[in-house]
Every structure is written in structure tokens, then in C-alpha cells.
Write an enzyme that holds these catalytic residues in place. Sequence first.
Site, PDB file in Angstrom:
ATOM      1  N   HIS A 581     -67.847 -28.386 -48.949  1.00 15.66           N
ATOM      2  CA  HIS A 581     -66.431 -28.127 -49.247  1.00 15.66           C
ATOM      3  C   HIS A 581     -65.733 -27.571 -48.006  1.00 15.66           C
ATOM      4  O   HIS A 581     -64.647 -28.036 -47.627  1.00 15.66           O
ATOM      5  CB  HIS A 581     -66.308 -27.138 -50.414  1.00 15.66           C
ATOM      6  N   GLU A 582     -66.345 -26.590 -47.378  1.00 18.72           N
ATOM      7  CA  GLU A 582     -65.695 -25.948 -46.227  1.00 18.72           C
ATOM      8  C   GLU A 582     -65.555 -26.923 -45.062  1.00 18.72           C
ATOM      9  O   GLU A 582     -64.492 -27.052 -44.463  1.00 18.72           O
ATOM     10  CB  GLU A 582     -66.475 -24.703 -45.789  1.00 18.72           C
ATOM     11  N   HIS A 585     -62.687 -29.271 -45.091  1.00 19.28           N
ATOM     12  CA  HIS A 585     -61.367 -28.827 -44.620  1.00 19.28           C
ATOM     13  C   HIS A 585     -61.140 -29.318 -43.194  1.00 19.28           C
ATOM     14  O   HIS A 585     -60.044 -29.739 -42.824  1.00 19.28           O
ATOM     15  CB  HIS A 585     -61.267 -27.302 -44.629  1.00 19.28           C
TER      16      HIS A 585
END
Length: 818
Positions: A581-582, A585
Site C-alpha cells: 500500500h505504501e 503511493h
Amino acid sequence: MRRLLVASIAALGLAGAFAHSGGNDNLIRRRKTLGFGPVHPHAVYHAEPAYSSSSFVGANSDPYEVAQRFVEEITRDSSPASSFVIRKDSYTDKSTGVTHIYVRQYMHGIEVADGDINLNVKDGVVLSYGDSFYRGAEQDPFIPALARGLPDVHTEHCVSLFNELETRAIQIEELVTNEELYSTQGDQVALGRSDPSAIADEVYGDLPYLFDWNCAHVQTPFVMSYHPAFSGQEDSFGDPTRALLQFMIAATPNEKLAQKLQVNPSEYLDKMQSTWETHFVGGHGTISATVDNVPDAVSPVKAKAAFVQVPNGDSTSLELVWKFEVEMEDNWYEAAVSAALPHRIVSVVDWASDSPMPVAPIPPTEHKPGLYKVFAWGVNDPTVGNRSDEKENFDRAASPAGWHSLPYANDPLMLATRVKSGPKGETFRNTTTTWGNNVFAHENWDGRNDWMYNYRPDAGKEMVFDYPYDPQVTDRTDALDEAKKHINATVTQLFYTANLIHDLYYRYGFDEVSGNFQQHNFGRGGEENDAVITNAQDGSGYNNANFMTPPDGQNGRCRMYLWNTAMPYRDGDMEAGIVIHEYSHGLSTRLTGGPANSGCLGWGESGGMGEGWGDFLATTIRSTKKYSDYAMGAWAANRPTGIRNYMYSLNTTINPSTYKTLDKPGYWGVHAIGEVWAELLWVVSQRLISKYGFVDTLFPPEPLENGTIPEGDFYRPAEFTEAGVRKPLIPKHGNSLIVQLVINAMKLQPCRPSFFDARDAIISADQILTGGENHCDLWVAFAERGLGPDASVEGRTPWGGGVRTNDFDVPTKCKSSQ
Ligand SMILES: *[C@@H]1O[C@H](CO)[C@@H](O)[C@H](O)[C@H]1NC(C)=O
Ligand SMILES: *[C@@H]1O[C@H](CO)[C@@H](O)[C@H](O)[C@H]1NC(C)=O
Ligand SMILES: *[C@@H]1O[C@H](CO)[C@@H](O)[C@H](O)[C@H]1NC(C)=O
Ligand SMILES: *[C@@H]1O[C@H](CO)[C@@H](O)[C@H](O)[C@H]1NC(C)=O
Ligand SMILES: *[C@@H]1O[C@H](CO)[C@@H](O)[C@H](O)[C@H]1NC(C)=O
């Protein structure tokens, strides 16, 4: 009205209560993030090919020439003082052959920071384009704002802010009463269902800061005297330090400091020093400065004079601003602050977010490959599997030198010690630690910005990263020390996961030219020296994770935290979904609006989708042939349904989200918005999987020695053009195809995309890749959750407000597919 609002905010303990301290072991900094900016009512995204008399100049024409003519044509009616440049970070996608061209507007030679046109050009045709150029009257930066007679946007802005705050205050009261909401803050789970301050966080988002700063101060103007910012000469453009200080007051999470800055600004202003750089090249000016000694910034602040657009009815006006890049401990801001008094913050983006092609022949890797004891790729967390011995199975196209080799010239440690080559003149250095070309991984128990000399495991010549991981239940007071004992294992895991994400995304087109994260780019274009700095067990917080994405050429930074949700503490590094998820970004921020523009996913629907892509990709990567619903962060948060409101599911009882859900209380924050977007993508992906089946590994076959990528069972059989050129390879299965379409679409969509723009970009990506084979499948799936062609939004505000209408219908030609 205002008194009432302030009273209700205070009653909820909201003022100053924005971070949850996660435990008593450690003093946690108050975490704060700002993200807002004006809406651009005139911005458009045309997802259909645009033919124009002068732009179609033949299939073999230079895409940049096509773009140049096209932009000249569509901006013909603009003021003569308006001009544009094609940005240097434009590129051609090797796989699809689409050239992604980014154009920036200038007014009287000064950049219009949010005047963006992005064009997607192939075979002489503009396939799609987004346009947020300013179309109004000429504005001369050298005439003071007051004399220009700008509309009083300040007042308008505050009135709409007050209205919105009031609506939200009512919502909070309802929520607290109904105990309805599972609230999340950042990627952090708010423990306890009805913690009012947590709910307030989610509902208010950034508004109180905005409120506090931009409007409360209307009544009590800042003590600074009016600064004559403009006197008709370029070098007396004014002084960025006052505007910057005003921004720091709003941005610093340290309330004491904020007070001191307000009480005694001159003490700080005197220490702040600007070093000026002014260039005018070809009529385009850069008036910029570097400001040292900025309170609470960890590095000198870059300041640049620019225009930004502020709404003025259905169009926009230009406002002269200082555009700052402010690196702080927990934030990395790109902010636009009015150059003239009152120095209001017009927009702010936090670069920190909480949360297949022919290739050049591949040089053989030299070093002894690493061996890691880790949760293997695909094992999302410790509930799904045990650790195993995994090789350094790097992808030869993505990481030609492997994960532990990088040139001396691109190695920060070697640069610091001035070592320029190996003992025999080697240009590449082999490392025996979690330090390589794509990822630097280490502990960061101090929670500070230093990272180079932080501890990282050293596997020695044998390159075996095999460390115990068996955290024991302890007293709460010992829980942190117990977690720290396993740092070798967690840093190893973080390094392994992050490198595989690098390699996977590379193979779907997140490569050097499109702005990926590498120290060395192997001569394949793009900006270098920007591997991801990954901090394990970061001491600046608990129960969270975040990623900062500055523009291409500057290191991304990923911070993973411990979670004190269970005994022993759970380590976010061990949950692949959170790391994915990170890292995502970084992917979405670099691909949307071009590698050099990190300001396109800052707030509202765009910011929300920035969260949603991460959830969707993490969920897709962990999913298996046998369908299942999935939660985000369930292990770390110690909650079966995870940190979002709902699990990702096709079942509307389990996940009822539709487009209109965005109107609901609790859906102002980017994470809640993102959850809706991820659910839409999940429904879309399952439709493609039922059409094309599922492939067990998302990694395409490695290229052959000559750089050709074999189709294997991964791609459909290659097709060739009449001229004998191999067409882009199309992933054969539903799960690999959707990953490809989603990533290709990020490159096509405009800066600051809405849900509609992002949906249209996916449909357009399918048109480009498959000739539109899935046109109706995509529409049917989007429409299932309300995002059909006639879905609409009225009165959208920069803070996520507006009234939405679902459309469950599909375009006429797709009726039979439903
Ligand atoms: C890296 O390792 C390879 C193979 O083990 C060796 O040939 C090369 O000289 C090493 N590079 C340096 C700078 O030591
Ligand atoms: C891990 O291994 C143990 C012992 O072999 C086994 O009992 C357990 O089920 C495994 N855990 C998972 C999540 O597969
Ligand atoms: C990490 O591993 C090294 C050996 O590689 C060892 O000396 C050190 O004690 C380990 N650290 C911890 C906290 O166990
Ligand atoms: C959807 O979920 C609900 C609640 O778990 C369940 O009762 C229902 O049977 C499910 N529907 C389908 C079609 O699986
Ligand atoms: C690359 O090698 C493969 C297998 O040896 C061969 O089939 C293919 O034609 C080659 N491609 C090129 C472009 O030379």
C-alpha cells in the site's frame, strides 16, 4: 454561527487532539498533515481521441510536434501573455508506444503552477488529454494584487468553509450519538469504536487547520506589517520568508512553536536567510530562493514565485504565490502561499501519504545472491503462512544488477566517504547489507530523519539473511524492547518485500522514464539517485505507516511502524499488504501528472484514489485463484475486518460501497474515499477474472538474452503490425490484465483526477492495449457500484463535499453485456 462551531469543536476535544498517542512507552510526536487546494471548475479530461485539423500530421510524426501544435490550437484564445512549455519529464511508454506529454502554462513568463495539460499521443493522434490551463484575462505579476482588483476570494473561501464546518459538526454529533462508525486515522486504526476525537479526525479531515489559519486570522490579523511585495522590478519580488513563516505556523505539529512564531515572528524572520536565484530564459522566468533556518524544517526550503488558480465562478483567477517545498520530520509539503498579505495558504500537498517491454541486453549480476528467511511473496502476514528460505529472485529486466549492487557513484555512503570505485577500479559495489539500488532498509527507532548510518543487518560474504523471529508475550513495559530484538528479521523482510514491489511494478511499466525509484538507472532515462529509504520500526509513531513521494530524482521515504494492538506488538514490516500500500503511493504519485509533478493526488477524490490504488494492488497481489474477500491491515490492527470500514467483497451486504457513498458522513478523509475506489476496482477486476481466468504469479516471464520477452503462459500470443513490429504484449489473465490497465491508466489520467477521470482513463487504457475488447465489461462493472456514464456530482468542494448521483446503467451499446 462561528461561536457555535468553535464551541462544538471544543466540546469534542478536537482542538489540538489530532494524533492518538499509541502507548506509554515512547513520547510520540503529534502527527499532522495538511492537504487542500482550490477546485478547478473548468478542468476537463477528454478520454476520446481528439482530431484537429492541424494536430493530425501523419502517423509517423513526432509526438512532441503533434502536442505542440495541438496545445497551440486549444489555447489559441488565451491571453497573448500566456505561453507554455513541454516539460522535460515527458516520455514514451516503451510497451504501449504512447507518448505521455506534460505541458505547463506560464503567464508573463511566470509559471502557473496548476496550469497543466497532459496529452497522450500515439501514431500522430492525441488519444486523450486533460486540461486545467487558466483561460482568463492576462495578469501581470508586477502589479500588486490589490491593484489588480481580484475578487475577494478570501471572504468567499471562509464563508464556504464555515458552512462546511457546520455541516460536519452536525455529522459528528450524529455519529457520536449513533456509534456507527469504525474510524480510521491515517492508516491508523482508532481503537475503540466511538472515540469522538478519532471520529472528528475523520469527519473534519484537514478543515480545522484551514479554518484556524485562513479564517480565524481574518479577525485577528497576523502581527506582520504589510510588506510592499512588488515595486515593479523583478528582483524586488518580495520576500518569501514572511509567507513561509505563516505557512510554518499552520504546518508545525508543535503547538508551542506555533505560538512562539506568532508571538515573536521577527526573532525567527531575522534568522531565516534567503539565497536568491533568478533566471529568465526564453521569456520564462524562475524567481526562486532557498531559505535557511526555517523553524521546524529539516532542510533548506525551496521557494519559487508562481501563479496558482483560485475559483471565480465557473472559471478561475490567478493569484501570485510563493510555492514552497518544505521538508519536515513527518511531512514533506508542496505549498502555495499568497505572496501578498494576507499570506493565505492557497493549496498544500503533503508528499507524505499515510499510508512489459523490450529491454536493453542485461548485464549479468556479479555478486553472490542473497538468501533471506522471510514470509515469501504472496504471504500477506503471519496468519497466512510461515517464513521460508527465499533467494534473491530479482527480476533481470527490473533489477539488472540485483538488489545488493549499485555504482559507487550513486551510493550515498560512498559519496559521503569519497570512495569513487572498487579496489580494482570496479564501478559497481556489492553490499552485504539491506542496502541496494532500489531500497535502503534499516531501523529508525529514533523516529528522526537520519537514515544513512542507521543499523541494518550485515549478512557477510555468505549473504545469508537468516534471523530468528519469535517475539514473546511480555509486560507492556517490555513490549517495545521485545520487538526491537527482532530488528534483523524485520529489516530483512522489509528489504525483500520492497525490492519485489519495485520489480513487479517495473514489469508493468513503472520504469526509469516514468519516474521509478532507483539510485542508478542503467542509462535507461529518468532521474537517478532516488531509491526508497525504508524505515523499519520507525519510532515516530505506532499503528501506522506512510510514504513520502518527492518528484523524480529525490529519494522516496517509507516509514513502517510497530502496532501496539496486541501482545507481543505486531510489526507492520511483516505485513506485506501495508508495505505494498505504501509503496503504491510512490507509484501513483509519480505516474499521475508526470514524474516531476508530485502535487496531483493531494486531496479530495484524487487524494482518496491515491489510497485506493494501494489497497487494491495490495489485495490483488495477495489474492489467490479461489475467490475470497479481503481486509486491509487485519493482522497488524488485530481486527478481522481490518482498518477500513468494510472488507473488499463482491457481496453488497459485506461491502455496500457505491459512488454515492462518498456523500456520507465519515467519507471526507482520503482513506474512506480510497476505500470506495478500491472496492470499485475490486468489482472491475473480478469481472475480468471471470472473463479471462487467474494467473498464479503476477510476475511476467523474464526477458531473453537479446531482450525479447517470451509470451510464456502469461501473455497472449504476440501480434505484429504490417511493418513487422511486435505489438504491445497483452496479459492473458484477468488479474494481470487489470494490474496492467490500472497502471497504464495512471499515466493517461490528468493531474488532480476525479473518479470519472480515473474511470475514463482505465477504459481508455483498455482501448489502447486491446483495442477496447473490454469496453463493456469495464462499464458494466463500474456501473454495478454506481459509476455508470451518467453518474454526477453537484457542488463539489475541495474538501470532498458535494452531492453525488449514482448511475447503475450502462451505455446503450453495452446493454446486452449486463
Ligand atoms: C562484486 O562481486 C563480484 C563477484 O563476486 C566480483 O567479481 C566483483 O569484483 C565485486 N565487486 C567489487 C567492487 O568488489
Ligand atoms: C506454521 O508452521 C507450523 C508448524 O509446522 C504449523 O503448525 C502452522 O500451521 C504454520 N502456520 C501457518 C500460518 O501456516
Ligand atoms: C542481528 O544480527 C547480528 C549478527 O548478524 C547480531 O550480532 C545482532 O546481535 C543481531 N541483533 C539482534 C537485536 O539480535
Ligand atoms: C452476502 O453476505 C451475507 C452476510 O454475510 C450473506 O448472508 C449472504 O448469503 C451473502 N450473499 C451471497 C450472494 O453470497
Ligand atoms: C531473441 O531470441 C529469441 C530466441 O533465441 C528469438 O526467437 C528472437 O527472434 C530473438 N529476437 C530478436 C529481436 O532478435
